[in-house]
Design a protein around this motif. Structure first.
Motif, PDB file in Angstrom:
ATOM      1  N   ILE A 108      20.661  32.130  59.825  1.00  0.00           N
ATOM      2  CA  ILE A 108      21.327  33.314  59.318  1.00  0.00           C
ATOM      3  C   ILE A 108      21.144  34.381  60.385  1.00  0.00           C
ATOM      4  CG2 ILE A 108      21.037  32.762  56.882  1.00  0.00           C
ATOM      5  CD1 ILE A 108      18.717  34.703  56.780  1.00  0.00           C
ATOM      6  N   TRP A 109      22.124  35.259  60.538  1.00  0.00           N
ATOM      7  CA  TRP A 109      22.039  36.225  61.625  1.00  0.00           C
ATOM      8  C   TRP A 109      22.550  37.583  61.185  1.00  0.00           C
ATOM      9  CZ3 TRP A 109      26.455  38.557  63.498  1.00  0.00           C
ATOM     10  CH2 TRP A 109      27.674  37.968  63.111  1.00  0.00           C
ATOM     11  N   GLN A 110      22.043  38.574  61.865  1.00  0.00           N
ATOM     12  CA  GLN A 110      22.475  39.948  61.649  1.00  0.00           C
ATOM     13  C   GLN A 110      22.561  40.649  62.996  1.00  0.00           C
ATOM     14  OE1 GLN A 110      23.798  41.078  58.996  1.00  0.00           O
ATOM     15  NE2 GLN A 110      22.300  41.788  57.509  1.00  0.00           N
ATOM     16  N   THR A 111      23.432  41.636  63.065  1.00  0.00           N
ATOM     17  CA  THR A 111      23.525  42.508  64.238  1.00  0.00           C
ATOM     18  C   THR A 111      23.093  43.906  63.825  1.00  0.00           C
ATOM     19  OG1 THR A 111      25.371  41.256  65.172  1.00  0.00           O
ATOM     20  CG2 THR A 111      25.063  43.496  65.979  1.00  0.00           C
ATOM     21  N   ILE A 112      22.276  44.533  64.658  1.00  0.00           N
ATOM     22  CA  ILE A 112      21.863  45.902  64.375  1.00  0.00           C
ATOM     23  C   ILE A 112      22.264  46.774  65.555  1.00  0.00           C
ATOM     24  CG2 ILE A 112      19.517  45.554  65.299  1.00  0.00           C
ATOM     25  CD1 ILE A 112      18.615  47.509  63.027  1.00  0.00           C
ATOM     26  N   THR A 113      22.946  47.881  65.249  1.00  0.00           N
ATOM     27  CA  THR A 113      23.462  48.759  66.299  1.00  0.00           C
ATOM     28  C   THR A 113      22.788  50.130  66.312  1.00  0.00           C
ATOM     29  OG1 THR A 113      25.217  49.557  64.812  1.00  0.00           O
ATOM     30  CG2 THR A 113      25.724  47.647  66.214  1.00  0.00           C
ATOM     31  N   ASP A 114      21.945  50.406  65.327  1.00  0.00           N
ATOM     32  CA  ASP A 114      21.337  51.734  65.225  1.00  0.00           C
ATOM     33  C   ASP A 114      19.819  51.660  65.118  1.00  0.00           C
ATOM     34  OD1 ASP A 114      21.237  50.557  62.752  1.00  0.00           O
ATOM     35  OD2 ASP A 114      21.830  52.351  61.636  1.00  0.00           O
ATOM     36  N   LEU A 115      19.225  50.700  65.801  1.00  0.00           N
ATOM     37  CA  LEU A 115      17.778  50.502  65.674  1.00  0.00           C
ATOM     38  C   LEU A 115      17.000  51.771  65.992  1.00  0.00           C
ATOM     39  CD1 LEU A 115      15.504  48.402  65.172  1.00  0.00           C
ATOM     40  CD2 LEU A 115      15.434  48.081  67.659  1.00  0.00           C
ATOM     41  N   ALA A 116      17.378  52.470  67.051  1.00  0.00           N
ATOM     42  CA  ALA A 116      16.634  53.657  67.471  1.00  0.00           C
ATOM     43  C   ALA A 116      16.666  54.768  66.430  1.00  0.00           C
ATOM     44  CB  ALA A 116      17.184  54.173  68.805  1.00  0.00           C
TER      45      ALA A 116
END
Length: 229
Positions: free
Chosen positions: A106-114
């Motif tokens: 299963i996978w996720q993308t995160i674009t706002d980690l900071a």
């Protein structure tokens, strides 16, 4: 033989997490594990709740099988900040969609980690088993990943080997920035170049830094986005 200095330490000792230093203040594997233990003992319940909420959409969309799913996180930087994957959808379709369809990941993308609170960042990373991202500060969270997890660090195209060590082999950069952290954390690490071929020909280790000529513009590789061949 007389020497000016009996002992020489190159670099500030508190900034050398990528080295095993022969002094009592050196950071080691026990220190990293102690950090993990304290983090989970204090924030464990909150982190489990946050992680479950983060991975729940991916779990629901994955094919249900009796096998356990490997959690893969793709860390995407903002394009204006540079070192972002320019064609992320294409890369995910080629690399992750087939694995997700088979039910193995299963996978996720995160674009706002900071922008996330630190506890949320720690919760997400501590439950990630495979971390994929461009070189950057976000990869330092590998210290909270479980031992045996994997990190795939990507470099922009054309980075000279003299400026950044990237061997494209598992656990071969144990004295590099994130390879060193991986060694201390017990996390497998590989650095990968965006271009199909290495930026420089392979040479013996003893000759790698001999008469290396680097131009000023080569130092701006951190301001490039990633176009993966």
């Amino acid at each position: 033989e007389r020497r000016c200095f009996r002992h020489l330490l190159w670099g500030h000792s508190e900034m050398r997490a990528d080295r095993d230093l022969a002094h009592r203040h050196a950071t080691g594997q026990r220190d990293v594990q102690l950090f993990r233990d304290v983090l989970h003992s204090v924030y464990g319940d909150d982190m489990r709740l946050i992680a479950d909420m983060f991975w729940q959409p991916a779990s629901q969309s994955a094919m249900l099988t009796a096998e356990r799913h490997t959690k893969v996180l793709v860390l995407q930087r903002d394009v204006p900040d540079k070192r972002a994957f320019l064609d992320l959808n294409k890369l995910v379709a080629a690399g992750l969609h087939p694995l997700a369809a088979s039910g193995s990941v299963i996978w996720q993308t995160i674009t706002d980690l900071a922008k996330c609170p630190l506890i949320k960042q720690a919760a997400i990373m501590s439950t990630t088993e495979v971390l994929v991202g461009a070189v950057g500060a976000g990869l330092a969270w590998l210290v909270v990943m479980r031992s045996g997890s994997q990190v795939l660090e990507w470099l922009p195209q054309g980075v000279p080997e003299s400026l950044y060590r990237c061997s494209e082999a598992w656990n071969a950069d144990s004295f590099g920035m994130f390879g060193g952290l991986g060694r201390l954390a017990g996390v497998d690490h590989v650095c990968l170049r965006s271009e199909a071929t290495a930026a420089a020909p392979t040479m013996p280790e003893l000759e790698a830094w001999s008469a290396v000529h680097t131009k000023a513009r080569d130092a701006y590789w951190r301001e490039k986005n990633l176009e993966v061949d």
